[in-house]
Design a protein around this motif. Structure first.
Motif, PDB file in Angstrom:
ATOM      1  N   HIS A 172       0.805  -1.220   0.000  1.00  0.00           N
ATOM      2  CA  HIS A 172       0.000   0.000   0.000  1.00  0.00           C
ATOM      3  C   HIS A 172       0.838   1.269   0.000  1.00  0.00           C
ATOM      4  O   HIS A 172       0.451   2.269  -0.585  1.00  0.00           O
ATOM      5  CB  HIS A 172      -0.977  -0.015   1.189  1.00  0.00           C
ATOM      6  N   LEU A 173       1.978   1.235   0.691  1.00  0.00           N
ATOM      7  CA  LEU A 173       2.791   2.452   0.773  1.00  0.00           C
ATOM      8  C   LEU A 173       4.100   2.345   0.000  1.00  0.00           C
ATOM      9  O   LEU A 173       4.833   3.330  -0.113  1.00  0.00           O
ATOM     10  CB  LEU A 173       3.039   2.824   2.236  1.00  0.00           C
ATOM     11  N   GLY A 174       4.376   1.161  -0.546  1.00  0.00           N
ATOM     12  CA  GLY A 174       5.548   1.025  -1.421  1.00  0.00           C
ATOM     13  C   GLY A 174       5.577   2.089  -2.520  1.00  0.00           C
ATOM     14  O   GLY A 174       6.613   2.714  -2.751  1.00  0.00           O
ATOM     15  N   PRO A 175       4.435   2.326  -3.186  1.00  0.00           N
ATOM     16  CA  PRO A 175       4.448   3.356  -4.238  1.00  0.00           C
ATOM     17  C   PRO A 175       4.833   4.754  -3.735  1.00  0.00           C
ATOM     18  O   PRO A 175       5.488   5.502  -4.470  1.00  0.00           O
ATOM     19  CB  PRO A 175       2.999   3.332  -4.746  1.00  0.00           C
ATOM     20  N   THR A 176       4.473   5.099  -2.475  1.00  0.00           N
ATOM     21  CA  THR A 176       4.902   6.423  -1.986  1.00  0.00           C
ATOM     22  C   THR A 176       6.411   6.418  -1.705  1.00  0.00           C
ATOM     23  O   THR A 176       7.077   7.450  -1.841  1.00  0.00           O
ATOM     24  CB  THR A 176       4.132   6.898  -0.729  1.00  0.00           C
ATOM     25  N   GLN A 177       6.958   5.259  -1.288  1.00  0.00           N
ATOM     26  CA  GLN A 177       8.421   5.156  -1.175  1.00  0.00           C
ATOM     27  C   GLN A 177       9.062   5.444  -2.530  1.00  0.00           C
ATOM     28  O   GLN A 177       9.968   6.264  -2.646  1.00  0.00           O
ATOM     29  CB  GLN A 177       8.837   3.736  -0.749  1.00  0.00           C
ATOM     30  N   ALA A 178       8.585   4.711  -3.549  1.00  0.00           N
ATOM     31  CA  ALA A 178       9.186   4.853  -4.880  1.00  0.00           C
ATOM     32  C   ALA A 178       9.060   6.298  -5.373  1.00  0.00           C
ATOM     33  O   ALA A 178       9.981   6.829  -6.000  1.00  0.00           O
ATOM     34  CB  ALA A 178       8.521   3.880  -5.849  1.00  0.00           C
ATOM     35  N   ALA A 179       7.920   6.941  -5.052  1.00  0.00           N
ATOM     36  CA  ALA A 179       7.736   8.337  -5.469  1.00  0.00           C
ATOM     37  C   ALA A 179       8.770   9.232  -4.781  1.00  0.00           C
ATOM     38  O   ALA A 179       9.304  10.165  -5.392  1.00  0.00           O
ATOM     39  CB  ALA A 179       6.317   8.798  -5.140  1.00  0.00           C
ATOM     40  N   ARG A 180       9.064   8.930  -3.505  1.00  0.00           N
ATOM     41  CA  ARG A 180      10.087   9.724  -2.804  1.00  0.00           C
ATOM     42  C   ARG A 180      11.464   9.447  -3.373  1.00  0.00           C
ATOM     43  O   ARG A 180      12.280  10.368  -3.511  1.00  0.00           O
ATOM     44  CB  ARG A 180      10.063   9.399  -1.304  1.00  0.00           C
ATOM     45  N   TRP A 181      11.752   8.184  -3.661  1.00  0.00           N
ATOM     46  CA  TRP A 181      13.062   7.851  -4.230  1.00  0.00           C
ATOM     47  C   TRP A 181      13.322   8.689  -5.487  1.00  0.00           C
ATOM     48  O   TRP A 181      14.433   9.161  -5.717  1.00  0.00           O
ATOM     49  CB  TRP A 181      13.136   6.354  -4.584  1.00  0.00           C
ATOM     50  N   ALA A 182      12.272   8.832  -6.293  1.00  0.00           N
ATOM     51  CA  ALA A 182      12.429   9.567  -7.560  1.00  0.00           C
ATOM     52  C   ALA A 182      12.726  11.047  -7.328  1.00  0.00           C
ATOM     53  O   ALA A 182      13.257  11.727  -8.210  1.00  0.00           O
ATOM     54  CB  ALA A 182      11.166   9.405  -8.403  1.00  0.00           C
ATOM     55  N   GLU A 183      12.394  11.540  -6.135  1.00  0.00           N
ATOM     56  CA  GLU A 183      12.548  12.967  -5.827  1.00  0.00           C
ATOM     57  C   GLU A 183      13.853  13.279  -5.098  1.00  0.00           C
ATOM     58  O   GLU A 183      14.156  14.448  -4.849  1.00  0.00           O
ATOM     59  CB  GLU A 183      11.399  13.409  -4.907  1.00  0.00           C
ATOM     60  N   LEU A 184      14.589  12.247  -4.676  1.00  0.00           N
ATOM     61  CA  LEU A 184      15.771  12.490  -3.836  1.00  0.00           C
ATOM     62  C   LEU A 184      16.853  13.230  -4.620  1.00  0.00           C
ATOM     63  O   LEU A 184      16.963  13.077  -5.833  1.00  0.00           O
ATOM     64  CB  LEU A 184      16.319  11.160  -3.299  1.00  0.00           C
ATOM     65  N   GLY A 185      17.641  13.993  -3.880  1.00  0.00           N
ATOM     66  CA  GLY A 185      18.647  14.827  -4.527  1.00  0.00           C
ATOM     67  C   GLY A 185      19.995  14.151  -4.714  1.00  0.00           C
ATOM     68  O   GLY A 185      20.262  13.092  -4.147  1.00  0.00           O
ATOM     69  N   SER A 186      20.824  14.768  -5.534  1.00  0.00           N
ATOM     70  CA  SER A 186      22.194  14.292  -5.769  1.00  0.00           C
ATOM     71  C   SER A 186      23.143  15.474  -5.624  1.00  0.00           C
ATOM     72  O   SER A 186      23.653  15.990  -6.617  1.00  0.00           O
ATOM     73  CB  SER A 186      22.331  13.703  -7.179  1.00  0.00           C
ATOM     74  N   PRO A 187      23.372  15.907  -4.390  1.00  0.00           N
ATOM     75  CA  PRO A 187      24.196  17.112  -4.194  1.00  0.00           C
ATOM     76  C   PRO A 187      25.667  16.819  -4.455  1.00  0.00           C
ATOM     77  O   PRO A 187      26.086  15.671  -4.494  1.00  0.00           O
ATOM     78  CB  PRO A 187      23.980  17.414  -2.712  1.00  0.00           C
ATOM     79  N   GLU A 188      26.419  17.888  -4.636  1.00  0.00           N
ATOM     80  CA  GLU A 188      27.878  17.756  -4.682  1.00  0.00           C
ATOM     81  C   GLU A 188      28.481  18.573  -3.557  1.00  0.00           C
ATOM     82  O   GLU A 188      27.962  19.627  -3.201  1.00  0.00           O
ATOM     83  CB  GLU A 188      28.412  18.241  -6.030  1.00  0.00           C
ATOM     84  N   LEU A 189      29.580  18.066  -3.011  1.00  0.00           N
ATOM     85  CA  LEU A 189      30.242  18.770  -1.909  1.00  0.00           C
ATOM     86  C   LEU A 189      31.155  19.850  -2.468  1.00  0.00           C
ATOM     87  O   LEU A 189      32.384  19.790  -2.348  1.00  0.00           O
ATOM     88  CB  LEU A 189      31.008  17.788  -1.025  1.00  0.00           C
ATOM     89  N   THR A 190      30.532  20.867  -3.088  1.00  0.00           N
ATOM     90  CA  THR A 190      31.292  22.003  -3.587  1.00  0.00           C
ATOM     91  C   THR A 190      31.707  22.884  -2.410  1.00  0.00           C
ATOM     92  O   THR A 190      31.189  22.749  -1.300  1.00  0.00           O
ATOM     93  CB  THR A 190      30.434  22.837  -4.536  1.00  0.00           C
ATOM     94  N   GLU A 191      32.608  23.825  -2.670  1.00  0.00           N
ATOM     95  CA  GLU A 191      33.045  24.734  -1.595  1.00  0.00           C
ATOM     96  C   GLU A 191      31.879  25.511  -0.984  1.00  0.00           C
ATOM     97  O   GLU A 191      31.787  25.605   0.239  1.00  0.00           O
ATOM     98  CB  GLU A 191      34.130  25.683  -2.100  1.00  0.00           C
ATOM     99  N   PRO A 192      30.974  26.078  -1.793  1.00  0.00           N
ATOM    100  CA  PRO A 192      29.852  26.796  -1.171  1.00  0.00           C
ATOM    101  C   PRO A 192      28.976  25.878  -0.305  1.00  0.00           C
ATOM    102  O   PRO A 192      28.502  26.291   0.753  1.00  0.00           O
ATOM    103  CB  PRO A 192      29.056  27.342  -2.368  1.00  0.00           C
ATOM    104  N   VAL A 193      28.774  24.640  -0.743  1.00  0.00           N
ATOM    105  CA  VAL A 193      27.954  23.714   0.052  1.00  0.00           C
ATOM    106  C   VAL A 193      28.678  23.370   1.350  1.00  0.00           C
ATOM    107  O   VAL A 193      28.075  23.359   2.436  1.00  0.00           O
ATOM    108  CB  VAL A 193      27.620  22.448  -0.766  1.00  0.00           C
ATOM    109  N   ILE A 194      29.977  23.117   1.255  1.00  0.00           N
ATOM    110  CA  ILE A 194      30.754  22.817   2.467  1.00  0.00           C
ATOM    111  C   ILE A 194      30.693  23.997   3.435  1.00  0.00           C
ATOM    112  O   ILE A 194      30.490  23.810   4.647  1.00  0.00           O
ATOM    113  CB  ILE A 194      32.210  22.464   2.098  1.00  0.00           C
ATOM    114  N   ALA A 195      30.824  25.210   2.905  1.00  0.00           N
ATOM    115  CA  ALA A 195      30.757  26.395   3.770  1.00  0.00           C
ATOM    116  C   ALA A 195      29.393  26.500   4.443  1.00  0.00           C
ATOM    117  O   ALA A 195      29.293  26.854   5.631  1.00  0.00           O
ATOM    118  CB  ALA A 195      31.046  27.659   2.947  1.00  0.00           C
TER     119      ALA A 195
END
Lengths: 310, 310
Positions: free
Chosen positions: B249-272
């Motif tokens: 019943h809630l597996g599909p909401t998991q999958a919907a969240r997975w599709a929305e997750l981010g892929s950040p990079e540890l750039t200098e501004p992000v580290i700061a």
């Protein structure tokens, strides 16, 4: 900020647990649920939750049944209500119907907090006569024990409504965060989903069993996450240099792991593998009442945190 | 399976914490570290760890200093050793040098367990005279308090060595998992990295502050993860229908969240941004000894788990 009369829409587990918390705080609570059995269910949940609330110092004396009303009639539940906690089914059409029905019975200034975990406040408030009072106040199960409340404003939400809600839930002993931008899953469920995606990947790829993945969390980083979040954990992992040292020296190993993380799909074979794995894991806990064990454990953790200033 | 004489390579926090655990179990422990200051540091760590081990029922009496040797000399540390816990720097060239040096002093059958968090056993054992005894036994900081030990065999590791290690660490009160395939980060650090990637995404995108992300974990799902892993948590979230109900019943909401997750990079501004956020968060804990609070909290959680059969 406090409210003396609170209406709850939906008498399921979440609604009943909110009721326990609001009653413990001294409010009159009216729960509306279309199911005539709801009254008995709410009473059972209250009886079970009350000793836990007492253990946490949040409730005193017997369950104040005289301040509780459970009814199938929304108009009756809304009479004199100063605040509404909506806990209906998590479907947008249902949520909008509930808001419309509530607005027929409430004064224009009465806040409507939705417990939704998967919908956006902006979508729920769309079409409302007074959308400024509609927002998300998302708890974690069980709400009377897990202190997190995530507040999210929709596009039309009045900022003062959010500030009042922050004070209200804070006064209930909740740890309140205000999400700055609406996103699917708010904050904590996104973090959970991120962890769970990798958990499913590890199982699907045959790297670890379901039980071993669970053990890896609960006997490993999960123990620390009950006390402090990931940034503070890495801060301590950085030793004397703290988070600065951690992120400069071990940030690259984080990024290397990120590049390796999986993107599983919940196909039928994967679902079957997960179900079989959970069944096998449950065999290890035969004879343990897991809900009771979890709740007693949560109380012990919260008490320890309070002692340690965490 | 137990070992009476254990050598530890590296007297840093991890090595010293292992030493406490092995001493508590009754073993003679020899720690080798090139730094002459290591002896004093190990003694300090032991003095701090011992009351914690006593509180957990893992140690009795005073710290048995008569069973501890700290030396700069690897040959001396290896004399009579029946088991080696390697805790050197996490770089592959260093690890291979250590293995080669150890093999010059050890009998061919003495197991060499590496505490590495980021390297593969197959890589560490490459070039060894007796690679079958080399494997990964990865603890979590601090090892004497966090029970998880992840065992990983390399391509050449003898399966009997892994089985003996499982019995050995199990006998030390550790929760042992055996990883079925070598992957970067083993199990628990991959799960942590998955969560942390989304944590960084939420901060970098301005959706939540560092402190609020940490609060979302520690006052939300983190509380439950100290008691049970994600699958078992979702099993309870599924109510009477358990995990089957949840995933259907809630597996599909998991999958919907997975599709929305981010892929950040540890750039200098992000580290700061992360560093500034942690600094702000630490202001909330001014006056709290976070390491002491964490360790006291961990002990309370482990005691509660034992009471609840978790």
């Amino acid at each position: 900020m406090t409210y003396d009369r609170i209406a709850i829409v939906g008498g399921g587990l979440i609604g009943a647990s909110w009721a326990a918390l609001f009653l413990a705080h001294g409010a009159h609570v009216a729960v509306q649920d279309p199911d005539p059995e709801a009254e008995a269910r709410v009473a059972r949940t209250l009886a079970a939750a009350w000793p836990d609330l007492q253990a946490l110092g949040l409730a005193e004396g017997p369950v104040p049944m005289e301040r509780l009303l459970v009814t199938t009639d929304l108009a009756e539940a809304c009479r004199e209500a100063e605040f509404v906690q909506e806990c209906g089914p998590d479907r947008i059409a249902v949520k909008r119907e509930i808001v419309a029905a509530l607005e027929a019975h409430l004064g224009a200034a009465v806040p409507i907090a939705s417990s939704t975990s998967s919908l956006l406040a902006s979508d729920i408030q769309e079409g409302a006569a007074h959308p400024g009072r509609v927002f998300v106040a998302h708890p974690f199960n069980p709400p009377h024990l897990i202190p997190l409340v995530e507040l999210v404003a929709g596009r039309a939400t009045d900022p003062e409504v959010i500030e009042a809600a922050r004070a209200f839930y804070g006064g209930l002993g909740r740890d309140v965060i205000v999400v700055r931008k609406e996103v699917i899953g708010h904050i904590a469920n996104r973090l959970s989903a991120a962890l769970y995606r990798e958990a499913v990947h590890l199982v699907a790829e045959g790297i670890a069993s379901v039980a071993d993945v669970d053990r890896a969390v609960a006997s490993g980083p999960g123990l620390r996450w009950a006390l402090m979040g990931p940034h503070l954990t890495y801060h301590l992992g950085g030793g004397d240099g703290g988070f600065r040292h951690y992120i400069r020296h071990l940030g690259p190993t984080q990024a290397a792991r990120w590049a390796e993380l999986g993107s599983p799909e919940l196909t039928e074979p994967v679902i079957a593998q997960l179900i079989a794995g959970v069944d096998a894991e449950l065999d290890e806990y035969a004879g343990t009442d897991l809900v009771r064990a979890r709740d007693a454990g949560l109380i012990a953790i919260l008490q320890a945190r309070a002692r340690q200033g965490l």
